[in-house]
Write a protein that holds these residues in place. Structure first.
Motif, PDB file in Angstrom:
ATOM      1  N   LEU A  63       0.817  -1.210   0.000  1.00 40.81           N
ATOM      2  CA  LEU A  63       0.000   0.000   0.000  1.00 40.81           C
ATOM      3  C   LEU A  63       0.855   1.266   0.000  1.00 40.81           C
ATOM      4  O   LEU A  63       1.865   1.357   0.705  1.00 40.81           O
ATOM      5  N   LYS A  64       0.446   2.245  -0.778  1.00 44.93           N
ATOM      6  CA  LYS A  64       1.115   3.539  -0.771  1.00 44.93           C
ATOM      7  C   LYS A  64       1.068   4.145   0.635  1.00 44.93           C
ATOM      8  O   LYS A  64       0.053   4.070   1.321  1.00 44.93           O
ATOM      9  N   GLY A  65       2.168   4.743   1.047  1.00 52.64           N
ATOM     10  CA  GLY A  65       2.219   5.366   2.363  1.00 52.64           C
ATOM     11  C   GLY A  65       2.652   4.434   3.467  1.00 52.64           C
ATOM     12  O   GLY A  65       2.911   4.883   4.584  1.00 52.64           O
ATOM     13  N   VAL A  66       2.740   3.136   3.174  1.00 53.98           N
ATOM     14  CA  VAL A  66       3.215   2.172   4.171  1.00 53.98           C
ATOM     15  C   VAL A  66       4.717   2.017   4.010  1.00 53.98           C
ATOM     16  O   VAL A  66       5.207   1.659   2.935  1.00 53.98           O
ATOM     17  N   HIS A  67       5.453   2.301   5.076  1.00 56.42           N
ATOM     18  CA  HIS A  67       6.915   2.264   5.031  1.00 56.42           C
ATOM     19  C   HIS A  67       7.487   0.918   5.436  1.00 56.42           C
ATOM     20  O   HIS A  67       8.538   0.499   4.925  1.00 56.42           O
TER      21      HIS A  67
END
Length: 222
Positions: A63-67
């Motif tokens: 997911l975008k934004g998951v580091h």
């Protein structure tokens, strides 16, 4: 699980465990376990249990934004459980993941929706053929706002997409998550040839990609 030799994997083009794999997180480890670190200044945490953590870790990480996503054990009572102890179903723990995310890019609500899409929240104490309390569905909350977000999403899903089916997901206050062994971290991308990954884990990940393509990092949609 069938054991393949390194040479056989190279010939078949299925070796995915190399250090150059761009999808590996290279998590810190200590004494055979991953290290649960504190979030960075721009990060928040979310914790979910949705069956085998191999698929849940991969689904959340795409997911975008998951580091970062760390597999572990949550929802139980004893200190420092290991995989064998959790598998006895006597510890109260479930296989879970800790998600480190940037709330300016992805919201807690979007993470929760992804969590519900990435497994079957209607199954009690299991996921498919993985039966047992260690595979149960749990959404953990860290604030009243997160509790209400989870509850609202469950209500929406039960009355719309799931057409009246009951969601079995437990909603629990977050207390602690203990890290899983290093062998369980980033298991999915390193074992794409594994029959369990292909038959059980991959359909969950693909389902999430299909349900929320606008939230998936571009490299996973190529």
């Amino acid at each position: 699980m069938k054991i393949w030799s390194f040479a056989a994997l190279m010939v078949l083009g299925l070796w995915t465990g190399c250090s150059e794999d761009k999808n590996l997180q290279h998590l810190e480890s200590k004494n055979g376990f991953a290290v649960i670190s504190q979030p960075a200044a721009n990060e928040k945490l979310a914790t979910f249990a949705g069956g085998c953590f191999w698929a849940t870790q991969e689904a959340m990480l795409e997911l975008k934004g998951v580091h970062k996503v760390i597999s572990g054990y949550a929802g139980g009572s004893m200190e420092n459980p290991n995989y064998q102890q959790v598998q006895t179903q006597n510890t109260g723990y479930a296989e879970a993941v800790q998600v480190y995310y940037d709330p300016s890019i992805i919201s807690f609500e979007a993470l929760c929706r992804a969590f519900f899409y990435a497994h079957d929240p209607t199954q009690v104490d299991g996921q498919g053929a993985d039966i047992g309390t260690e595979y149960r569905s749990i959404a953990f909350f860290r604030s009243p706002e997160e509790y209400h977000t989870i509850s609202r999403l469950i209500h929406q899903l039960e009355n719309h997409e799931l057409k009246g089916q009951t969601i079995a997901t437990e909603i629990l206050p977050f207390k602690v998550i203990y890290p899983a062994e290093t062998e369980h971290q980033d298991y999915y991308p390193q074992h794409l040839w594994d029959s369990y990954i292909k038959k059980v884990s991959m359909p969950k990940v693909m389902k999430l990609r299909a349900k929320m393509p606008e939230f998936i990092k571009p490299q996973y949609l190529d």
